[in-house]
Design an enzyme around this catalytic site. Sequence first.
Site, short mmCIF file in Angstrom:
data_model
loop_
_atom_site.label_atom_id
_atom_site.label_comp_id
_atom_site.label_asym_id
_atom_site.label_seq_id
_atom_site.Cartn_x
_atom_site.Cartn_y
_atom_site.Cartn_z
N ARG A 24 -36.24 -73.49 2.67
CA ARG A 24 -34.94 -72.83 2.82
C ARG A 24 -34.39 -73.08 4.21
NH1 ARG A 24 -36.08 -67.12 -0.37
NH2 ARG A 24 -36.90 -68.17 -2.20
N SER A 116 -32.65 -68.09 -3.33
CA SER A 116 -32.89 -66.76 -3.88
C SER A 116 -31.86 -65.72 -3.45
CB SER A 116 -34.30 -66.32 -3.51
OG SER A 116 -34.62 -65.14 -4.18
N HIS A 117 -32.33 -64.71 -2.72
CA HIS A 117 -31.46 -63.59 -2.34
C HIS A 117 -30.73 -63.86 -1.03
CE1 HIS A 117 -35.39 -63.42 -0.61
NE2 HIS A 117 -34.85 -62.77 0.41
N ASP A 282 -31.13 -60.57 -8.29
CA ASP A 282 -30.73 -61.33 -7.10
C ASP A 282 -30.07 -62.65 -7.48
OD1 ASP A 282 -33.01 -62.72 -7.90
OD2 ASP A 282 -33.70 -63.09 -5.86
N ASP A 284 -30.89 -65.78 -7.71
CA ASP A 284 -31.52 -66.70 -8.67
C ASP A 284 -32.17 -65.97 -9.83
OD1 ASP A 284 -33.52 -65.69 -6.94
OD2 ASP A 284 -34.85 -67.35 -7.43
N ASP A 286 -34.71 -63.70 -10.10
CA ASP A 286 -36.13 -63.33 -10.25
C ASP A 286 -36.43 -61.93 -9.72
OD1 ASP A 286 -35.82 -64.12 -7.64
OD2 ASP A 286 -37.52 -65.50 -7.60
N ARG A 287 -35.48 -61.33 -8.99
CA ARG A 287 -35.70 -59.96 -8.50
C ARG A 287 -34.92 -58.95 -9.32
NH1 ARG A 287 -36.16 -59.78 -2.01
NH2 ARG A 287 -37.43 -61.65 -1.79
N THR A 350 -48.65 -62.49 -0.37
CA THR A 350 -47.24 -62.44 -0.73
C THR A 350 -46.77 -63.78 -1.27
OG1 THR A 350 -46.81 -60.74 0.89
CG2 THR A 350 -44.94 -62.12 0.27
N GLU A 369 -44.44 -57.42 -6.89
CA GLU A 369 -44.40 -57.38 -5.44
C GLU A 369 -43.45 -56.26 -5.02
OE1 GLU A 369 -44.94 -61.37 -3.33
OE2 GLU A 369 -43.36 -61.78 -4.77
N SER A 371 -41.26 -56.40 -3.01
CA SER A 371 -39.97 -56.97 -2.65
C SER A 371 -39.06 -57.13 -3.87
CB SER A 371 -40.18 -58.32 -1.98
OG SER A 371 -41.00 -59.15 -2.80
N LYS A 382 -41.50 -64.47 -11.22
CA LYS A 382 -41.08 -63.09 -11.44
C LYS A 382 -39.74 -63.13 -12.18
CE LYS A 382 -39.32 -62.59 -6.68
NZ LYS A 382 -39.94 -63.53 -5.74
C1 VG1 Z 1 -40.10 -62.56 0.40
C2 VG1 Z 1 -40.88 -61.42 -0.22
C3 VG1 Z 1 -41.92 -61.97 -1.18
C4 VG1 Z 1 -41.23 -62.86 -2.22
C5 VG1 Z 1 -40.43 -63.94 -1.53
C6 VG1 Z 1 -39.64 -64.79 -2.49
O1 VG1 Z 1 -40.97 -63.36 1.16
O2 VG1 Z 1 -41.50 -60.64 0.77
O3 VG1 Z 1 -42.60 -60.91 -1.78
O4 VG1 Z 1 -42.18 -63.46 -3.07
O5 VG1 Z 1 -39.51 -63.35 -0.62
O6 VG1 Z 1 -38.75 -64.03 -3.25
P1 VG1 Z 1 -41.10 -63.25 2.76
O7 VG1 Z 1 -42.07 -64.33 3.14
O8 VG1 Z 1 -39.71 -63.43 3.31
O9 VG1 Z 1 -41.60 -61.87 3.03
V1 VG1 Z 1 -37.36 -64.72 -3.87
O10 VG1 Z 1 -36.60 -63.68 -4.80
O11 VG1 Z 1 -36.86 -65.45 -2.59
O12 VG1 Z 1 -37.83 -66.10 -4.74
CO CO Z 2 -35.10 -64.60 -5.94
#
Ligand code: VG1
Ligand code: CO
Length: 574
Positions: A24, A116-117, A282, A284, A286-287, A350, A369, A371, A382
Amino acid sequence: MSGQVKTIPTKPFSGQKPGTSGLRKKVKVFQQEHYTENFVQAIFTAMPGGSQGKTLVLGGDGRYFSPEAAQIILKIGAANGISKFILGQNALLSTPAVSALIRSLKTDGGILLTASHNPGGPDEDFGIKFNISNGGPAPEEVTNGIYKVTETITEYKIAELPDLDLSKTGDFELGPLKITIVDPVSNYLSLLKEIFDFDLISSWLHNTTPKPTVLFDALNGVTGPYGHAIFVETLGLPESSVQQCVPMSDFGGSHPDPNLTYAHALVERVEKENIEFGAASDGDGDRNMIYGKGAFVTPSDSVAIIADWAEKAIPYFKGGIKGLARSMPTSGAIDIVAKAKGLEVFEVPTGWKFFGNLMDAGRLSICGEESFGTGSDHIREKDGVWAIVAWMSILAAANKEQPGAGINDVLLKHWKKYGRSFFSRYDYEGCESEGAEAMMDHLRKVFASSDFAGSTLKATSSDASFKVASADDFAYTDPIDGSVSTKQGLYIKFEDGSRIIFRLSGTGSSGATVRLYVEKYSQNESEYGLDAQVGLKPLIEVALSISKLQEYTKRDKPNVITVSHVAVLKDFVC
Ligand code: VG1
Ligand code: CO
């Protein structure tokens, strides 16, 4: 333009290491000459078993730069011997839908275009992630291989081909490539219809008096069309039960992150209209966030409650549950359900990639998770929409036992049976990397001192104190393939079962984000109604003083606090 292959000389870019979930960076970084091409070539070079003759799924959350990246991937894929791509129309596919397609069409994997988010747009984030043939994110062994290629790359191969029209579904040929463009929703929707009892949900929604009101918010991300297909077309709810459901390349200028801070448009309508069941996902898809009138379900509770109700409320689990799991910082609420049901429970680092092996080995059914990520072994990502439909299934089943039951009733009943894990996460976004790393090093030194375990840490504004049981850098040995992942977060466990955890985020595109997680378990019913913020204050004070966080990061407040009842965006103070 016959698909002639050109070899383009290039030089490595530093920092193309995939993080928690893919690479990213800012769009502007991906737009540099050769930057995206280098990383894409590295995926094809490092792909397990090579790229020749492979079939891949390609799609993403539709964020800015996705169409351009898709064209680059097709051309570099063609030059590297890929034989077929299956694309979502307009390159749109939610992350769970990619995983579902890889599995149902038995392809060799997929490439996801998403951050993602994280926000999107010309000045925001883009991302590329590689998934393997089980439908899940590539394990570290593969992502490390990709990174290694990016460090030494000297050339990439690209086929001279016209741009593909991404807007029409059907079968096409592009030079040597076979292409199928599919409607992004249909495959995924049929999977959900196999998993859930939509008639049960529908009967709860339409035959209860008064009728429960529902609001789904896609936050202008990719799940809009999925949400519309489920809530409006399948469940027969009015158009007003969905909002922000047209995918936008900049997510309407906001964070497509389903928490109480960024999903404020949902929160406001739920409060104002007293909506029974609100949910968001979110960028994409998955959340997920579950939020109904006056009731917010923490992700740690959500997965525990889904696990508890699964066999009763979700036909997919009627035959039984294999095992449960959570990421390390996620609260132990699911462990307690596992214990009660006599199931194995796993604690992994994580990132969703750590659940895949356990699912493939038939030892894991439901996991989550903290998150806002919840899912099961129906796919290997997810799944936000799955979690939302799971919660509607639970409410439908709960209403059979207790007519009129809402989210709060389900929560309270759960806590009464299993006790309550208070949980909170503080995010300090946009810190200087140096200070954040120095804070982690400082903590490692504190942990290393021989008298730390057994010592007592005191809160600053009360008499509360906590005796350290153990403190370490979390390391994980995968029970299936024996691979070891180290430095996955610093934790302190206290004798009363409370925990403090520090991690640096692996999904940011610049600088550092410090995440502080605190957890406390209670079986005292009089505390169940408390705001977690109150119950966790002493632990947070201990965490801030032992880490010297404010000194190292020069931040006196987090940007986002996620707690049981409220998440607030604090003033950005750096
Ligand atoms: C975060 C979350 C983690 C999750 C990841 C991807 O990672 O803490 O639990 O799996 O995002 O989610 P980090 O390393 O920033 O804490 V998503 O929805 O971006 O695919
Ligand atoms: Co996501």
